[in-house]
Design a protein around this motif. Structure first.
Motif, short mmCIF file in Angstrom:
data_model
loop_
_atom_site.label_atom_id
_atom_site.label_comp_id
_atom_site.label_asym_id
_atom_site.label_seq_id
_atom_site.Cartn_x
_atom_site.Cartn_y
_atom_site.Cartn_z
N GLN A 88 24.79 -10.17 33.80
CA GLN A 88 25.71 -9.17 33.23
C GLN A 88 26.80 -8.80 34.23
N LYS A 89 26.42 -8.69 35.49
CA LYS A 89 27.41 -8.36 36.53
C LYS A 89 28.46 -9.46 36.60
N MET A 90 28.01 -10.71 36.60
CA MET A 90 28.97 -11.82 36.71
C MET A 90 29.91 -11.84 35.51
N ARG A 91 29.35 -11.56 34.34
CA ARG A 91 30.20 -11.54 33.14
C ARG A 91 31.23 -10.43 33.24
N ARG A 92 30.82 -9.31 33.82
CA ARG A 92 31.79 -8.21 33.96
C ARG A 92 32.88 -8.56 34.96
N LEU A 93 32.51 -9.33 35.99
CA LEU A 93 33.51 -9.68 37.01
C LEU A 93 34.50 -10.74 36.53
N LEU A 94 34.07 -11.58 35.61
CA LEU A 94 34.86 -12.76 35.27
C LEU A 94 36.33 -12.48 34.90
N PRO A 95 36.64 -11.55 34.03
CA PRO A 95 38.06 -11.34 33.69
C PRO A 95 38.89 -10.84 34.87
N ALA A 96 38.32 -10.00 35.72
CA ALA A 96 39.05 -9.46 36.87
C ALA A 96 38.04 -9.28 38.01
N PRO A 97 37.87 -10.30 38.84
CA PRO A 97 36.80 -10.25 39.84
C PRO A 97 36.95 -9.12 40.85
N TYR A 98 38.18 -8.69 41.12
CA TYR A 98 38.35 -7.60 42.07
C TYR A 98 39.69 -6.93 41.85
N PHE A 99 39.85 -5.79 42.51
CA PHE A 99 41.12 -5.06 42.38
C PHE A 99 41.71 -4.72 43.73
N GLY A 100 40.99 -4.99 44.80
CA GLY A 100 41.53 -4.63 46.11
C GLY A 100 41.10 -5.58 47.20
N ARG A 101 41.88 -5.56 48.28
CA ARG A 101 41.50 -6.36 49.44
C ARG A 101 41.82 -5.54 50.68
N ILE A 102 40.94 -5.58 51.65
CA ILE A 102 41.28 -5.01 52.94
C ILE A 102 40.98 -6.04 54.01
N ASP A 103 41.84 -6.07 55.03
CA ASP A 103 41.59 -6.94 56.17
C ASP A 103 41.22 -6.04 57.33
N LEU A 104 40.09 -6.34 57.96
CA LEU A 104 39.58 -5.44 58.97
C LEU A 104 39.24 -6.22 60.25
N VAL A 105 39.79 -5.70 61.36
CA VAL A 105 39.38 -6.26 62.66
C VAL A 105 38.41 -5.26 63.26
N GLU A 106 37.17 -5.68 63.36
CA GLU A 106 36.16 -4.75 63.89
C GLU A 106 36.29 -4.62 65.38
N GLU A 107 36.07 -3.44 65.91
CA GLU A 107 36.10 -3.20 67.35
C GLU A 107 35.07 -4.10 68.02
N GLY A 108 35.47 -4.69 69.13
CA GLY A 108 34.50 -5.51 69.87
C GLY A 108 34.40 -6.93 69.36
N THR A 109 35.26 -7.32 68.41
CA THR A 109 35.23 -8.73 67.94
C THR A 109 36.47 -9.44 68.50
N ASP A 110 36.61 -10.73 68.19
CA ASP A 110 37.70 -11.51 68.81
C ASP A 110 39.07 -11.28 68.19
N GLY A 111 39.17 -10.38 67.28
CA GLY A 111 40.49 -10.06 66.72
C GLY A 111 40.81 -10.77 65.43
N THR A 112 39.90 -11.62 64.96
CA THR A 112 40.17 -12.27 63.67
C THR A 112 39.79 -11.30 62.56
N PRO A 113 40.74 -11.01 61.65
CA PRO A 113 40.38 -10.05 60.60
C PRO A 113 39.40 -10.63 59.58
N GLU A 114 38.48 -9.77 59.16
CA GLU A 114 37.59 -10.16 58.07
C GLU A 114 38.22 -9.65 56.79
N GLN A 115 38.22 -10.48 55.77
CA GLN A 115 38.80 -10.03 54.50
C GLN A 115 37.68 -9.54 53.59
#
Ligand SMILES: Nc1ncnc2c1ncn2[C@@H]1O[C@H](COP(=O)(O)OP(=O)(O)OP(=O)(O)O)[C@@H](O)[C@H]1O
Length: 782
Positions: A88-115
């Motif tokens: 049911q969750k997958m069916r709900r996601l199918l028409p619009a899987p997401y509405f937002g994106r954030i890119d985050l560089v965590e403190e103490g990591t090599d600086g590559t952002p995680e999406q």
């Protein structure tokens, strides 16, 4: 946004949807197969187990076989449920899987952002670790609602994580195509919100997960406060935030709290139906919904003819404020909803420890078997330190023993002999069965034994209602105690305005078996102070919508009734149309309910429901209205239509209804002041050709439907319409200051169109509205 970036994002949407489709195609047959297995095992359960109970070895074998089958069944049911919910969750996601994106560089990591892409549910890649979509309720997703690009931090179960957000992007995706996409700063883009809010209404409230605002997010995720007070302007998203909050809490505590452990107090059953699709839309089960009136009915409905809040309001609106009986009723309501009255009841109950208790005696065949004075003496013979409910419990135990003793003694009475004649065949048969069993070892003669058994049976039957009465505590004369507050010494000490008249009216209503709405909660409160409060310890969260209409008594009840729960109280003092209202954020007694350390208040100022012109008009009706911020959605000015007569008003309003219905409006409400006005407006308008199917909403309407309807203002609370036509905005209908909030509440139900009609002089409220915030239309007359 550059085209390359857009293409890249569309490619990702396609890829995620590809994965979703693959997984759906994989899981669908498995779910169907599991379902078939479950149904099969259930129906063949008794065929498969070897039922042979003759020998003891066989009995063991049967038990083992049944246990194995039951285990297989519950294991299959569990897998089926888990896979089905994933599907049911997958069916709900199918028409619009997401509405937002954030890119985050965590403190103490090599600086590559995680999406992190945020949607209505989580979705993992085949490796079972990589989040292709994060559920909006995950800790990392909180960044999306709380921050713009820059330094950020968020709480996780493993501790706080800090970092730098390098990008915040919003999407509007429909059927797999990106419709719009933009990078934003702090707030969640106005463009998206514009888009969402300019749509027409539907018969059900919608989830707002993609466009939750920062202050709303604070309500949704607050899990510290024991009492969370939300004071919010009309249309500021209080109800929406409350429902998102339920979904959030169900997710956060999914291993230990289920939907049954939450309860929502809503203003009326129609409102419950209006909001009932939000949680399923978010993939959660609906929580229990009730009204305070339901609770009162449950506790008091059998003993009294109960007036409800709507009837109370109608009674107050039935005549002009200057009418003395209306003034007296209003005084009665405000006095009985006051903290002072609550404290008076508490003091009165403490006084009962020493004197003044009232009981009802027990009668058998018209004869007193346990007298009220006997009960009172026993009650006051107990140690002075024993609390009231404990004394009642001890007294009940004594009563049950006493009734048993009396019953045994009563068996010998002459009337019992006579009653034996009236036993029916069934009872005789039962007694003879017992007789046959007992005869074997008995020394007594059969006829003596028979008479003894028959007498026992007759006495037992006669005492049964008395035992039930003893168990039910109905021998406490709660109404008598409540009446004592209005007579004698208690009444003389009261300082309330017009007390003696209020007291006389209260006593006469109670004598007739009628319980006025303002008396119901205080009477129940006093009863429970004496006999102990009922409790529900399984409920963990209580949500109270339209909390401004709750009196101190009601809040005190909630606290005692749900001792393990956190309470969220949402309301708007400007919409306090009932006489018993609570100022929420500004209320000192509410702050004291759990104490300031456990109480938090959030104020929502921005109004999303209505267009800017409607908000500008409605807020100018309030003394402190400038604090309300309109969301910048354009629309037409509210219109005051001046008619020469009531007939002309009906004609003009009818024509507008037809025009609006032919246009884009999906829901149009003709809002009236009272039930009576609503009835006559409906009759007059339905006579207009084209309006035959106009609906009328009453307090018994269980389901909210869109279309054209006529509704009294107090029932329109909490709901919204594309267009609102205020049936009578004349000085006759809204000439009194006390009606300002009712007027405001009615007008703030409008999303896109607001038209107000007046035959004769318009309400003086228009004179308070900002100049230019509405347009006046007067039809040309020959
Ligand atoms: N963040 C949001 N994103 C999109 N729509 C929103 C948002 N917040 C509120 N709304 C919309 O605004 C309207 C009013 O919301 P809601 O009914 O929750 O407000 P309310 O404060 O409970 O109103 P009232 O007190 O007047 O009944 C609804 O249509 C709701 O969907």
């Amino acid at each position: 946004m550059d085209a390359g970036e857009w293409k890249k994002e569309q490619a990702r949407v396609d890829a995620v949807r590809g994965q979703l489709k693959k997984r759906i195609a994989r899981d669908e047959p498995i779910v169907s197969e599991l379902k078939a297995q479950v149904v099969g095992i259930r129906s063949e359960f008794w065929d498969d187990v070897t039922v042979n109970l003759a020998e003891s070895d066989d009995r063991i074998e049967t038990a083992v076989s049944m246990k194995q089958q039951a285990e297989v069944l519950s294991e299959r049911e569990r897998s089926h449920r888990a896979l089905r919910s994933g599907l049911q969750k997958m069916r709900r996601l199918l028409p619009a899987p997401y509405f937002g994106r954030i890119d985050l560089v965590e403190e103490g990591t090599d600086g590559t952002p995680e999406q992190a892409y945020v949607g209505v549910a989580s979705f993992l890649a085949d490796d079972g670790e990589t989040f292709l979509v994060y559920d909006w309720r995950t800790p990392i997703a909180s960044l999306y609602y709380d921050y713009g690009p820059g330094a950020v931090r968020y709480e996780t179960p493993g501790g706080e994580i800090a970092g730098e957000m390098t990008l915040k992007r919003q999407f509007s995706i429909r059927e797999g195509r990106i419709r719009s996409m933009f990078d934003t700063g702090m707030t969640i883009g106005d463009e998206l919100l514009q888009d969402v809010l300019s749509r027409t209404s539907s018969s059900q409230m919608q989830a707002i997960v993609g466009t939750i605002q920062q202050d709303q997010n604070a309500i949704i995720r607050n899990d510290r406060a024991r009492l969370l007070i939300v004071q919010g302007a009309a249309g500021s998203g209080k109800t929406s935030a409350a429902l998102q909050r339920v979904a959030y809490l169900l997710y956060k505590h999914r291993s230990r709290i289920s939907a049954e452990q939450m309860v929502l107090f809503s203003p009326n059953p129609m409102f419950s139906s209006y909001i009932s699709s939000v949680l399923p839309e978010l993939g959660e089960e609906n929580i229990k919904q009730t009204t305070f009136q339901d609770y009162l009915e449950l506790r008091l409905g059998r003993r009294y003819e109960l007036e409800d809040a709507a009837e109370q309001l109608e009674a107050v609106l039935a005549g002009p404020e200057a009418d003395d009986s209306i003034r007296l009723r209003a005084a009665s309501i405000s006095c009985k909803s006051s903290v002072r009255f609550l404290e008076r009841i508490e003091a009165f109950a403490s006084g009962l420890l020493r004197s003044g208790m009232r009981f009802k005696g027990f009668r058998l065949r018209g004869r007193v078997v346990v007298g009220r004075s006997q009960l009172t003496e026993r009650f006051y013979a107990m140690d002075a330190s024993i609390r009231l409910p404990n004394r009642i419990e001890l007294l009940k135990e004594w009563l049950l023993e006493e009734l048993e003793r009396l019953e045994t003694a009563e068996r010998e009475a002459d009337w019992v002999r006579e009653e034996i004649e009236f036993l029916d065949d069934d009872q005789y048969r039962k007694i003879h069965k017992t007789l046959r069993r007992q005869r074997a070892g008995a020394d007594e003669e059969e006829s003596v034994l028979e008479e003894r058994l028959l007498r026992t049976e007759v006495a037992r039957r006669a005492f049964r209602p008395l035992r039930r009465l003893a168990e039910s505590l109905a021998w406490i004369d709660a109404a008598g105690l409540y009446k004592d507050l209005f007579r004698g010494e208690q009444a003389e000490n009261a300082a309330e305005e017009r007390w003696s008249e209020i007291a006389a009216r209260t006593l006469s209503a109670l004598d007739d078996g009628r319980l006025l709405h303002e008396d119901a909660a205080p009477l129940l409160y006093l009863t429970e102070l004496v006999q102990g409060f009922r409790m529900n310890t399984s409920i963990r969260y209580v949500i109270v919508d339209e909390a401004q209409d709750f009196s101190p008594f009601q809040f005190h009840f909630l606290k005692r009734l749900f001792p393990m729960a956190k309470i969220t109280a949402l309301g708007d003092f400007n919409q306090a149309i009932f006489a018993h209202s609570t100022e929420l954020a500004a209320s000192a007694w509410l702050q004291r309910l759990y104490g300031p350390d456990q109480t938090e208040t959030i104020v929502l100022r921005r109004s999303y429901r209505s267009t800017r012109p409607i908000v500008e008009f409605t807020r100018s009706l309030l003394p402190d209205g400038t604090a309300i911020e309109p969301f910048d959605r354009p629309g037409e000015l509210p219109v005051l239509v001046r008619a020469g007569s009531a007939e002309e008003r009906d004609r003009l309003l009818g024509a507008d209804l037809l025009k609006l219905a032919a246009g884009e409006a999906a829901s149009i409400a003709v809002i009236c002041r009272t039930e009576g006005e609503s009835q006559s407006a409906w009759e007059a308008l339905r006579a207009i050709p084209g309006l035959e199917s106009l609906k009328r909403v009453t307090k018994d309407t269980a389901k909210f439907e869109s279309g054209m309807l006529v509704i009294p203002a107090y029932l329109a609370k909490g709901v919204e319409f594309d267009a609102v036509l205020l049936y009578d905005a004349s000085a006759d209908a809204y000439g009194e200051e006390r009606l300002r909030k009712l007027f405001y509440t009615a007008c703030t139900r409008a999303m896109h169109v607001l038209r107000l009609y007046a035959a004769g002089a318009a309400s003086p409220f228009f004179a308070d509205a900002s100049p230019g915030s509405f347009r006046v239309v007067e039809p040309a007359r020959p």
